[in-house]
Design a protein around this motif. Structure first.
Motif, PDB file in Angstrom:
ATOM      1  N   ILE B 171      19.193  -4.468 -10.686  1.00 18.58           N
ATOM      2  CA  ILE B 171      19.336  -5.718 -11.435  1.00 18.58           C
ATOM      3  C   ILE B 171      17.987  -6.166 -11.989  1.00 18.58           C
ATOM      4  O   ILE B 171      17.875  -6.520 -13.172  1.00 18.58           O
ATOM      5  CB  ILE B 171      19.953  -6.798 -10.539  1.00 18.58           C
ATOM      6  CG1 ILE B 171      21.403  -6.445 -10.226  1.00 18.58           C
ATOM      7  CG2 ILE B 171      19.895  -8.156 -11.223  1.00 18.58           C
ATOM      8  CD1 ILE B 171      22.025  -7.273  -9.155  1.00 18.58           C
ATOM      9  N   LEU B 172      16.945  -6.103 -11.158  1.00 10.13           N
ATOM     10  CA  LEU B 172      15.646  -6.593 -11.638  1.00 10.13           C
ATOM     11  C   LEU B 172      15.108  -5.726 -12.769  1.00 10.13           C
ATOM     12  O   LEU B 172      14.538  -6.248 -13.736  1.00 10.13           O
ATOM     13  CB  LEU B 172      14.645  -6.651 -10.490  1.00 10.13           C
ATOM     14  CG  LEU B 172      14.699  -7.945  -9.677  1.00 10.13           C
ATOM     15  CD1 LEU B 172      13.763  -7.869  -8.502  1.00 10.13           C
ATOM     16  CD2 LEU B 172      14.352  -9.140 -10.532  1.00 10.13           C
ATOM     17  N   THR B 173      15.300  -4.396 -12.665  1.00 15.89           N
ATOM     18  CA  THR B 173      14.799  -3.584 -13.774  1.00 15.89           C
ATOM     19  C   THR B 173      15.665  -3.781 -15.016  1.00 15.89           C
ATOM     20  O   THR B 173      15.171  -3.698 -16.124  1.00 15.89           O
ATOM     21  CB  THR B 173      14.744  -2.086 -13.426  1.00 15.89           C
ATOM     22  OG1 THR B 173      15.975  -1.723 -12.838  1.00 15.89           O
ATOM     23  CG2 THR B 173      13.631  -1.783 -12.464  1.00 15.89           C
ATOM     24  N   ARG B 174      16.931  -4.076 -14.807  1.00 15.83           N
ATOM     25  CA  ARG B 174      17.799  -4.352 -15.964  1.00 15.83           C
ATOM     26  C   ARG B 174      17.298  -5.539 -16.770  1.00 15.83           C
ATOM     27  O   ARG B 174      17.395  -5.564 -17.987  1.00 15.83           O
ATOM     28  CB  ARG B 174      19.241  -4.659 -15.522  1.00 15.83           C
ATOM     29  CG  ARG B 174      20.059  -3.503 -15.080  1.00 15.83           C
ATOM     30  CD  ARG B 174      20.329  -2.521 -16.154  1.00 15.83           C
ATOM     31  NE  ARG B 174      20.788  -3.149 -17.386  1.00 15.83           N
ATOM     32  CZ  ARG B 174      20.952  -2.493 -18.510  1.00 15.83           C
ATOM     33  NH1 ARG B 174      20.705  -1.214 -18.566  1.00 15.83           N
ATOM     34  NH2 ARG B 174      21.380  -3.102 -19.589  1.00 15.83           N
ATOM     35  N   ILE B 175      16.766  -6.547 -16.045  1.00 15.27           N
ATOM     36  CA  ILE B 175      16.252  -7.722 -16.756  1.00 15.27           C
ATOM     37  C   ILE B 175      15.162  -7.281 -17.723  1.00 15.27           C
ATOM     38  O   ILE B 175      15.133  -7.695 -18.887  1.00 15.27           O
ATOM     39  CB  ILE B 175      15.714  -8.756 -15.746  1.00 15.27           C
ATOM     40  CG1 ILE B 175      16.866  -9.274 -14.888  1.00 15.27           C
ATOM     41  CG2 ILE B 175      15.029  -9.900 -16.464  1.00 15.27           C
ATOM     42  CD1 ILE B 175      16.417 -10.149 -13.747  1.00 15.27           C
ATOM     43  N   VAL B 178      16.568  -5.279 -20.798  1.00 15.70           N
ATOM     44  CA  VAL B 178      17.121  -6.082 -21.888  1.00 15.70           C
ATOM     45  C   VAL B 178      16.017  -6.410 -22.891  1.00 15.70           C
ATOM     46  O   VAL B 178      16.213  -6.314 -24.102  1.00 15.70           O
ATOM     47  CB  VAL B 178      17.765  -7.367 -21.333  1.00 15.70           C
ATOM     48  CG1 VAL B 178      18.165  -8.280 -22.464  1.00 15.70           C
ATOM     49  CG2 VAL B 178      18.974  -7.019 -20.499  1.00 15.70           C
ATOM     50  N   GLY B 226       9.472  -4.766 -15.961  1.00 16.79           N
ATOM     51  CA  GLY B 226      10.591  -4.470 -15.066  1.00 16.79           C
ATOM     52  C   GLY B 226      10.431  -3.117 -14.399  1.00 16.79           C
ATOM     53  O   GLY B 226      10.591  -2.979 -13.193  1.00 16.79           O
ATOM     54  N   LEU B 233       8.614  -9.504 -11.973  1.00 18.16           N
ATOM     55  CA  LEU B 233       9.763  -8.664 -11.640  1.00 18.16           C
ATOM     56  C   LEU B 233       9.367  -7.595 -10.620  1.00 18.16           C
ATOM     57  O   LEU B 233       9.906  -6.502 -10.594  1.00 18.16           O
ATOM     58  CB  LEU B 233      10.328  -7.992 -12.898  1.00 18.16           C
ATOM     59  CG  LEU B 233      10.868  -8.926 -13.968  1.00 18.16           C
ATOM     60  CD1 LEU B 233      11.357  -8.144 -15.173  1.00 18.16           C
ATOM     61  CD2 LEU B 233      12.008  -9.755 -13.430  1.00 18.16           C
ATOM     62  N   TYR B 551      13.169 -16.912  -5.617  1.00 15.07           N
ATOM     63  CA  TYR B 551      14.228 -16.357  -6.472  1.00 15.07           C
ATOM     64  C   TYR B 551      15.589 -16.631  -5.867  1.00 15.07           C
ATOM     65  O   TYR B 551      16.548 -16.933  -6.566  1.00 15.07           O
ATOM     66  CB  TYR B 551      14.042 -14.844  -6.639  1.00 15.07           C
ATOM     67  CG  TYR B 551      12.892 -14.459  -7.535  1.00 15.07           C
ATOM     68  CD1 TYR B 551      12.232 -15.417  -8.285  1.00 15.07           C
ATOM     69  CD2 TYR B 551      12.477 -13.141  -7.638  1.00 15.07           C
ATOM     70  CE1 TYR B 551      11.176 -15.070  -9.098  1.00 15.07           C
ATOM     71  CE2 TYR B 551      11.425 -12.786  -8.449  1.00 15.07           C
ATOM     72  CZ  TYR B 551      10.770 -13.756  -9.173  1.00 15.07           C
ATOM     73  OH  TYR B 551       9.740 -13.408  -9.971  1.00 15.07           O
ATOM     74  N   PHE B 555      17.476 -18.734  -8.413  1.00 12.55           N
ATOM     75  CA  PHE B 555      18.424 -17.965  -9.221  1.00 12.55           C
ATOM     76  C   PHE B 555      19.680 -17.570  -8.459  1.00 12.55           C
ATOM     77  O   PHE B 555      20.785 -17.836  -8.898  1.00 12.55           O
ATOM     78  CB  PHE B 555      17.759 -16.704  -9.778  1.00 12.55           C
ATOM     79  CG  PHE B 555      16.601 -16.999 -10.658  1.00 12.55           C
ATOM     80  CD1 PHE B 555      16.794 -17.625 -11.885  1.00 12.55           C
ATOM     81  CD2 PHE B 555      15.316 -16.673 -10.277  1.00 12.55           C
ATOM     82  CE1 PHE B 555      15.729 -17.911 -12.703  1.00 12.55           C
ATOM     83  CE2 PHE B 555      14.247 -16.963 -11.100  1.00 12.55           C
ATOM     84  CZ  PHE B 555      14.451 -17.582 -12.309  1.00 12.55           C
ATOM     85  N   TYR B 559      23.271 -19.458  -8.818  1.00  7.33           N
ATOM     86  CA  TYR B 559      24.221 -18.569  -9.492  1.00  7.33           C
ATOM     87  C   TYR B 559      25.482 -18.424  -8.652  1.00  7.33           C
ATOM     88  O   TYR B 559      26.605 -18.456  -9.168  1.00  7.33           O
ATOM     89  CB  TYR B 559      23.557 -17.214  -9.693  1.00  7.33           C
ATOM     90  CG  TYR B 559      24.378 -16.243 -10.475  1.00  7.33           C
ATOM     91  CD1 TYR B 559      24.546 -16.395 -11.846  1.00  7.33           C
ATOM     92  CD2 TYR B 559      25.010 -15.181  -9.847  1.00  7.33           C
ATOM     93  CE1 TYR B 559      25.306 -15.508 -12.563  1.00  7.33           C
ATOM     94  CE2 TYR B 559      25.774 -14.291 -10.556  1.00  7.33           C
ATOM     95  CZ  TYR B 559      25.911 -14.460 -11.913  1.00  7.33           C
ATOM     96  OH  TYR B 559      26.678 -13.585 -12.615  1.00  7.33           O
TER      97      TYR B 559
END
Lengths: 101, 625
Positions: B171-175, B178, B226, B233, B551, B555, B559
């Motif tokens: 998830i963190l690398t996905r941020i 993007v 990321g 990140l 975090y 977050f 969330y």
């Protein structure tokens, strides 16, 4: 206006027949009421063939046909009633509800 | 040789396909032979390509048509220049050594063929990433290495921490991804091409607005943040240590996490065109370096110390690139890949010897029993601490020189402090693990030879790679930048006192570590008592400045609350509405069905009423007309 009285008789007979069809419990009486309504129609046909605007014999011929067919219909109706009575042991119209949704 | 560079990634891919299809049929030995053999061929070809590149620097490009969009066509292929020839060798050689090493480390695991399949897939993706001639292809491989990282962190998926770590990493690398994706789209919009060449030409010719260049550079950097575990990140990288140690060495020390640095280096002309972007890279890098180094001071897990150290060193590379030290950054990437892989493999050997004990408070005195591992580990520690003549000294000195010459005194000071902290925590680790008395409750096992040899091979570049900097007439930096139009580093002569300062600061760090942990004075109770104090600097550090907790509260928890509220909304409001409408018609139907009572007389009455209404309706016009 003689035709009015014939038509009035027909209408009264028809209404009585209709009332009988809608309210009578006994299926035999319902059949009778249907005969009444048929004959009310016959009276109208005969009245118009005598006093109508274009008076001729067609109405009377028609009436003869109707009487014949009504006789056949009564025979069939009574036969069905007999069959029903044998099966259900009643002629009460309320209890014939196999058309229920 | 460069003409067949496209073959290099295909061998690991082949191995991956073979292992995936026949996972259950191959024994562990055969599986490791297939994977290692494939990587061996790739490594051989990569070395050949690099040797050829030394004499012939013109980039080789091979392209095939991939997609046509209107009048645009997108190609795929390979491009070999100096930078990615160097990366090819780093990736394939480290990967080869890790493949061999894993044969010993993973022995007895139930899913060895699957492990090798993932490892091969990773090697394929990473080699493909390095060879990509355009951004779109790079992005595809960028995501592929992310997936492999996810699969390998979560390789021991029956451990809940491993599962959580894998998810977090993904998830963190996905941020970051993007950000990179938006950058790719923006570049295509502005330049009309995904290829590096046209992009750089357009940027240099001023065809793209300066603000747009800044935006693109920053978004590319978000992707790099990321992948390379830069602040903010960074927190997935220490958790990624839940994966098997060979994976940590390959993916989370030497290659994949360096992909972010590689990306910034590859896109360097874009960054050079924007001062804001360069400043951002520098300060994020410098902050990450000192931040992670300070957290590394107090960690108890041997792999976590190394992981924070990796984050810190990656920050160092970013710092170098941001200070226009292109060569310094790439150089440190190379040397770091060798000594950090060495340290991780050494840590793996220690862990194996102690039956999967990873807590350094339970270690000690291994110097006597594991002399070879101890020497190798010491080499790695000296290299990362920046003691001459080991490789880390040279690359670190180049980075600090770049920062100094670029006029970034603040960053320079941060870098020096980081160097001090690095020396301290690495030798804290070394002393706690190898010196002092034995604390292990279990009997040590011998480390298999197959795990020692790869470490010895890695020790060669750890010791020797630094001398690249001493090639006559700046041979290395000259070679790396020739024909690329990138300046090797900031202009100027490096101050003579700088090497002295870096060595001095490292020696002070090592000395302090010796005083605190080395003399055998520290007892395990003392170290274990350390994290007890909750509101101390120590507590702050051991919780990594509470970034994860922050975090979680900022977050993750909100969330989750929002999700709960939405679930409630969905379950009771939206589903209620749907059910309500359903019920309405169900009840209407029920009312309708009671009218179907099967009574012919009722039907006749209804028909009559209908007829009456029909006649009334038809004749209504006559009444009102």
């Amino acid at each position: 206006m003689p035709v009015t009285s014939y038509l009035a008789l027909g209408a009264v007979l028809f209404s009585i027949g209709l009332y009988g069809v809608l309210t009578k419990r006994n299926a035999v009486l319902v059949l009778f009421s249907i005969e009444l309504m048929l004959n009310a129609a016959n009276i109208n046909l005969v009245a118009f063939s005598k006093y109508g605007l274009y008076a001729n014999q067609t109405g009377q011929v028609f009436t003869l046909f109707t009487i014949t067919i009504a006789a056949a219909e009564a025979a069939v109706g009574i036969a069905i009633l007999f069959a029903l009575y044998r099966n259900r042991n009643t002629t009460n119209a309320d209890e014939f509800d196999s058309m229920k949704g | 040789m460069s003409d067949i560079a496209w073959l290099i990634p295909l061998f690991p891919l082949l191995a991956f396909l073979l292992l995936t299809m026949g996972a259950r049929r191959f024994s562990d030995g055969v599986a490791s032979l297939i994977a290692s053999g494939a990587v061996l061929i790739s490594a051989g070809l990569s070395v050949g390509v690099l040797i050829e590149k030394v004499s012939m620097v013109a980039p080789t490009t091979l392209r095939w048509r991939w997609l046509s969009l209107g009048d645009q066509s997108i190609s795929f292929g390979v491009e070999v220049n100096q930078l990615n020839a160097l990366m090819l060798v780093v990736v394939s050689v480290v990967s080869l050594l890790v493949h061999i090493y894993a044969r010993g480390y993973m022995a007895g695991d139930r899913r060895v063929p699957a492990f090798y399949a993932y490892l091969s897939l990773f090697t394929f993706s990473m080699l493909g990433l390095v060879l990509s001639p355009n951004l779109l292809q790079l992005y595809v491989f960028w995501e592929l290495v992310g997936v492999c990282s996810f699969l390998l962190i979560g390789f021991w998926y029956f451990k809940p921490e491993a599962k959580r770590a894998a998810r977090k990493a993904f998830i963190l690398t996905r941020i970051g991804d993007v950000g990179l994706f938006i950058a790719v789209i923006l570049i295509f919009w502005q330049v009309g091409s995904f290829d590096w060449g046209p992009i750089f030409t357009a940027v240099e010719a001023g065809k793209v607005a300066p603000e747009m260049i800044t935006l693109i550079a920053l978004l590319i950097f978000v992707g790099a943040v990321g992948k390379s575990g830069q602040f903010p990140l960074h927190s997935w990288l220490p958790d990624a240590m839940e994966g098997p140690t060979p994976v940590s060495a390959l993916i989370h020390a030497a290659t994949m996490v360096a992909a972010g640095v590689y990306l910034v280096a590859r896109a360097f002309p874009i960054f050079e065109a924007s001062d804001i972007a360069l400043d951002t890279v520098t300060y994020v890098g410098a902050f990450t370096a000192i931040f992670a180094a300070s957290v590394g001071l107090v960690q108890h897990d041997i792999k976590r110390v190394l992981a924070w150290s990796t984050v810190s060193q990656l920050g160092y590379m970013m710092l170098a690139l941001g200070s226009s030290g292109y060569v310094a950054g790439v150089f440190h990437l190379t040397t770091h890949a060798s000594f950090k892989a060495l340290l991780f493999l050494g840590a793996g050997a220690v862990i194996t010897a102690l039956h999967h004990e990873q807590d350094i408070r339970q270690m000690g005195g291994l110097w006597k029993t594991q002399r070879v591992v101890g020497w190798l580990f010491l080499l790695g520690c000296l290299a990362i601490a920046g003691i001459p003549p080991f490789s880390g000294f040279f690359s670190k000195e180049e980075i600090l020189t770049a920062a100094w010459l670029d006029g970034r005194i603040d960053v320079f000071i941060l870098g020096v402090i980081t160097a001090f902290l690095t020396a301290f925590y690495m030798f804290r680790l070394f002393f706690l693990v190898f010196m002092g008395g034995k604390k292990a409750k279990v009997e040590e096992t011998r480390v298999p030879r197959i795990m020692i040899w790869p470490i010895i091979v890695l020790a060669l570049p750890t010791v020797g790679a630094g001398f690249l900097a001493w090639l006559p007439e700046h041979g290395f930096s000259h070679w790396l930048t020739e024909g690329t139009g990138i300046a090797a580093g900031p202009e100027g002569e490096s101050p003579g006192w700088l090497p002295l300062l870096t060595v001095l600061i490292s020696v002070v760090g090592i000395g302090l570590a010796w005083l605190r942990y080395g003399r055998g004075r520290v007892n395990s109770a003392q170290v274990e008592a350390e994290p007890a104090k909750e509101f101390s600097i120590h507590g702050l550090l051991s919780h990594a400045y509470y970034v994860d907790d922050l975090y979680r509260w900022v977050f993750v928890k909100p969330y989750r609350w929002i999700s709960l509220a939405l679930t409630w909304l969905d379950r009771y409001v939206i589903a209620g509405l749907v059910k309500g409408i359903g019920l309405l018609f169900q009840n209407l139907g029920r009312i309708g069905s009671t009218m179907q009572n099967g009574q012919a007389q009722t039907y006749a009455l209804v028909s009559l009423l209908g007829l009456v209404i029909l006649i009334m309706g038809l004749s209504a016009g006559r009444w009102f007309g």
